[in-house]
Design a protein around this motif. Structure first.
Motif, PDB file in Angstrom:
ATOM      1  N   LEU A 183      26.051  -4.152  12.989  1.00 34.29           N
ATOM      2  CA  LEU A 183      26.355  -3.503  14.258  1.00 34.29           C
ATOM      3  C   LEU A 183      26.042  -4.423  15.427  1.00 34.29           C
ATOM      4  CD1 LEU A 183      24.682  -0.041  13.536  1.00 34.29           C
ATOM      5  CD2 LEU A 183      27.128  -0.559  13.429  1.00 34.29           C
ATOM      6  N   THR A 184      26.861  -4.327  16.467  1.00 40.74           N
ATOM      7  CA  THR A 184      26.580  -4.998  17.727  1.00 40.74           C
ATOM      8  C   THR A 184      26.194  -3.941  18.758  1.00 40.74           C
ATOM      9  OG1 THR A 184      28.128  -6.797  17.264  1.00 40.74           O
ATOM     10  CG2 THR A 184      27.493  -6.464  19.554  1.00 40.74           C
ATOM     11  N   VAL A 185      24.997  -4.062  19.290  1.00 41.03           N
ATOM     12  CA  VAL A 185      24.472  -3.098  20.262  1.00 41.03           C
ATOM     13  C   VAL A 185      24.627  -3.684  21.663  1.00 41.03           C
ATOM     14  CG1 VAL A 185      22.448  -1.784  21.008  1.00 41.03           C
ATOM     15  CG2 VAL A 185      22.817  -2.243  18.561  1.00 41.03           C
ATOM     16  N   GLY A 186      25.196  -2.920  22.564  1.00 40.46           N
ATOM     17  CA  GLY A 186      25.386  -3.360  23.942  1.00 40.46           C
ATOM     18  C   GLY A 186      24.560  -2.543  24.912  1.00 40.46           C
ATOM     19  N   ALA A 192      18.753   0.036  24.698  1.00 42.11           N
ATOM     20  CA  ALA A 192      19.571  -0.689  23.725  1.00 42.11           C
ATOM     21  C   ALA A 192      18.693  -1.480  22.762  1.00 42.11           C
ATOM     22  CB  ALA A 192      20.537  -1.623  24.450  1.00 42.11           C
ATOM     23  N   ASN A 193      17.653  -2.107  23.278  1.00 37.50           N
ATOM     24  CA  ASN A 193      16.731  -2.835  22.415  1.00 37.50           C
ATOM     25  C   ASN A 193      15.945  -1.898  21.505  1.00 37.50           C
ATOM     26  OD1 ASN A 193      16.555  -5.896  22.811  1.00 37.50           O
ATOM     27  ND2 ASN A 193      16.702  -5.181  24.925  1.00 37.50           N
ATOM     28  N   VAL A 194      15.636  -0.707  21.983  1.00 37.91           N
ATOM     29  CA  VAL A 194      14.983   0.297  21.129  1.00 37.91           C
ATOM     30  C   VAL A 194      15.891   0.635  19.945  1.00 37.91           C
ATOM     31  CG1 VAL A 194      14.307   2.731  21.007  1.00 37.91           C
ATOM     32  CG2 VAL A 194      13.483   1.305  22.884  1.00 37.91           C
ATOM     33  N   TYR A 195      17.167   0.913  20.223  1.00 32.48           N
ATOM     34  CA  TYR A 195      18.110   1.181  19.136  1.00 32.48           C
ATOM     35  C   TYR A 195      18.173   0.003  18.164  1.00 32.48           C
ATOM     36  CZ  TYR A 195      20.082   5.051  21.962  1.00 32.48           C
ATOM     37  OH  TYR A 195      20.290   6.196  22.690  1.00 32.48           O
ATOM     38  N   ILE A 231      21.783  -6.669  13.085  1.00 33.49           N
ATOM     39  CA  ILE A 231      22.074  -6.300  14.470  1.00 33.49           C
ATOM     40  C   ILE A 231      22.271  -7.536  15.345  1.00 33.49           C
ATOM     41  CG2 ILE A 231      21.203  -5.126  16.526  1.00 33.49           C
ATOM     42  CD1 ILE A 231      21.876  -3.230  14.230  1.00 33.49           C
ATOM     43  N   ASP A 232      23.380  -7.546  16.092  1.00 27.25           N
ATOM     44  CA  ASP A 232      23.581  -8.471  17.205  1.00 27.25           C
ATOM     45  C   ASP A 232      23.505  -7.664  18.490  1.00 27.25           C
ATOM     46  OD1 ASP A 232      23.995 -10.779  15.671  1.00 27.25           O
ATOM     47  OD2 ASP A 232      26.107 -10.261  15.373  1.00 27.25           O
ATOM     48  N   THR A 233      23.225  -8.327  19.593  1.00 24.35           N
ATOM     49  CA  THR A 233      23.206  -7.631  20.878  1.00 24.35           C
ATOM     50  C   THR A 233      24.091  -8.343  21.890  1.00 24.35           C
ATOM     51  OG1 THR A 233      21.217  -8.833  21.589  1.00 24.35           O
ATOM     52  CG2 THR A 233      20.887  -6.665  20.564  1.00 24.35           C
ATOM     53  N   LYS A 234      24.752  -7.547  22.728  1.00 27.73           N
ATOM     54  CA  LYS A 234      25.509  -8.041  23.880  1.00 27.73           C
ATOM     55  C   LYS A 234      25.092  -7.172  25.059  1.00 27.73           C
ATOM     56  CE  LYS A 234      29.569  -9.765  21.382  1.00 27.73           C
ATOM     57  NZ  LYS A 234      31.039  -9.656  21.215  1.00 27.73           N
ATOM     58  N   LEU A 235      24.096  -7.636  25.794  1.00 26.33           N
ATOM     59  CA  LEU A 235      23.451  -6.818  26.811  1.00 26.33           C
ATOM     60  C   LEU A 235      23.996  -7.127  28.207  1.00 26.33           C
ATOM     61  CD1 LEU A 235      19.827  -7.156  25.382  1.00 26.33           C
ATOM     62  CD2 LEU A 235      21.523  -5.369  24.915  1.00 26.33           C
ATOM     63  N   ASN A 236      23.682  -6.236  29.144  1.00 26.23           N
ATOM     64  CA  ASN A 236      24.093  -6.402  30.547  1.00 26.23           C
ATOM     65  C   ASN A 236      25.604  -6.566  30.702  1.00 26.23           C
ATOM     66  OD1 ASN A 236      21.465  -6.340  31.887  1.00 26.23           O
ATOM     67  ND2 ASN A 236      21.064  -8.217  30.735  1.00 26.23           N
ATOM     68  N   ILE A 237      26.358  -5.740  29.989  1.00 24.62           N
ATOM     69  CA  ILE A 237      27.815  -5.855  30.012  1.00 24.62           C
ATOM     70  C   ILE A 237      28.382  -5.488  31.377  1.00 24.62           C
ATOM     71  CG2 ILE A 237      29.940  -4.840  29.076  1.00 24.62           C
ATOM     72  CD1 ILE A 237      28.401  -4.559  26.403  1.00 24.62           C
ATOM     73  N   GLY A 238      27.824  -4.459  31.992  1.00 25.38           N
ATOM     74  CA  GLY A 238      28.354  -3.991  33.262  1.00 25.38           C
ATOM     75  C   GLY A 238      28.310  -2.478  33.301  1.00 25.38           C
ATOM     76  N   THR A 296       7.156  -6.701  31.635  1.00 19.96           N
ATOM     77  CA  THR A 296       7.428  -6.985  30.225  1.00 19.96           C
ATOM     78  C   THR A 296       8.926  -7.100  29.999  1.00 19.96           C
ATOM     79  OG1 THR A 296       5.484  -5.666  29.657  1.00 19.96           O
ATOM     80  CG2 THR A 296       7.010  -6.180  27.858  1.00 19.96           C
ATOM     81  N   GLU A 297       9.340  -8.056  29.186  1.00 19.40           N
ATOM     82  CA  GLU A 297      10.759  -8.179  28.853  1.00 19.40           C
ATOM     83  C   GLU A 297      11.215  -6.921  28.109  1.00 19.40           C
ATOM     84  OE1 GLU A 297      13.141 -10.461  29.509  1.00 19.40           O
ATOM     85  OE2 GLU A 297      11.690 -11.346  30.890  1.00 19.40           O
ATOM     86  N   PRO A 298      12.445  -6.434  28.369  1.00 18.30           N
ATOM     87  CA  PRO A 298      12.910  -5.217  27.702  1.00 18.30           C
ATOM     88  C   PRO A 298      12.802  -5.268  26.182  1.00 18.30           C
ATOM     89  CG  PRO A 298      14.372  -5.749  29.504  1.00 18.30           C
ATOM     90  CD  PRO A 298      13.396  -6.895  29.403  1.00 18.30           C
ATOM     91  N   ALA A 299      13.117  -6.412  25.579  1.00 19.37           N
ATOM     92  CA  ALA A 299      13.041  -6.513  24.114  1.00 19.37           C
ATOM     93  C   ALA A 299      11.606  -6.351  23.629  1.00 19.37           C
ATOM     94  CB  ALA A 299      13.616  -7.846  23.654  1.00 19.37           C
TER      95      ALA A 299
END
Length: 297
Positions: free
Chosen positions: A26-29, A40-43, A54-61, A277-280
């Motif tokens: 899964l890719t989590v955004g 998103a990082n919690v998920y 898991i891959d992440t694509k964060l801050n999409i908009g 703290t960083e979100p991750a």
């Protein structure tokens, strides 16, 4: 968070994803603000603990970018908010109470989009006052403020003066009638300038989101909204149904069960407060503290 226009469904990430891939990859955004990135990082962390890749694509908009991305499997999963997601999918939706919003949302999702269990955590508009004001006027709900309408200076973004859930809704549902001269437009979405105006006594009440760390930090009081002027905005995982599995739903629902408004405020405070703290990192610490770093039974 409050973007609600429908917008086009062009590919926001430059390339459509593969909706036919395995459900265990899964890719989590996320949207482009800290709370969304944190959830998103919690998920992502909870899913990794249950064997997902898991891959992440964060801050999409905004929602206009990430909902089409979910439809096209450029991302598979993203945190959203029930009321605003409903408004995005149907700009004429009128539901505001949580049960009605959730029911209407299920109808509007169609076949490509799905949601997990909405969390108790709710990031919604709220009428907020200082503890001193609440004590002086014995305020518990927005209705209690109505008797003091003539004395209330109210801070909110400029559009709050006209939108149905803003001043018109407060007057309609609670008879809280704010004169134009007593409305103070502040364009920071309930942020630091709004909080400062409230704490320093420049205004009497303000529109501040319920998960703002400033509420706890400044001992502010959120007035109850029993008639649901403000639409419910429970945190909910939004996903492409091609990636749905019983295991994924079980993990996401386990997260939602633990994610209360108080817990979300705690996460926001860790990320946006003095600790920075960083979100991750904040998400990983929260997952461990909640016992979600182990496979869900």
């Amino acid at each position: 968070m409050v973007a609600s226009a429908c917008g086009g469904d062009s590919d926001p990430l430059g390339a459509s994803g593969d909706c036919g891939g395995g459900t265990d990859q899964l890719t989590v955004g996320s949207a482009n603000f800290p709370e969304s990135e944190t959830v998103a990082n919690v998920y992502a962390e909870a899913l990794r603990a249950n064997g997902f890749t898991i891959d992440t694509k964060l801050n999409i908009g905004s929602r206009e970018a990430y909902v089409p991305a979910v439809r096209q499997c450029a991302i598979d999963l993203v945190p959203d908010y029930t009321g605003n997601l409903l408004q995005y999918l149907n700009k004429d939706a009128t539901a505001t109470a949580a049960v009605d919003v959730n029911s209407a949302l299920i109808t509007e999702l169609g076949t490509e989009l799905g949601i997990g269990k909405p969390a108790p955590a709710e990031d919604s508009d709220a009428v907020v006052v200082t503890a001193a004001t609440a004590q002086r006027w014995n305020l518990r709900s927005i209705a209690d403020l109505a008797a003091h309408s003539a004395e209330v200076k109210f801070a909110a973004p400029a559009e709050f003066a006209e939108r149905p859930g803003g001043l018109p809704g407060l007057k309609k549902f609670y008879n809280l009638d704010i004169a134009p001269a007593n409305f103070v437009p502040i364009a920071d979405g309930g942020g630091p300038a709004t909080v400062r105006a409230l704490v320093e006594g420049q205004v009497t009440a303000a529109d501040i989101f319920t998960t703002s760390p400033a509420i706890v930090a400044n001992n502010l009081v959120v007035l109850a909204d029993p008639l649901h002027n403000f639409a419910a905005q429970n945190v909910v995982p939004l996903f492409n149904t091609a990636k749905k599995s019983d295991k994924m739903i079980a993990v996401l629902n386990a997260v939602s069960t633990k994610l209360t408004t108080a817990e979300l405020i705690s996460l926001n405070t860790a990320v946006s407060g003095d600790a920075k703290t960083e979100p991750a990192a904040a998400a990983k610490a929260w997952i461990v503290a909640q016992g979600l770093d182990k496979p869900v039974a």
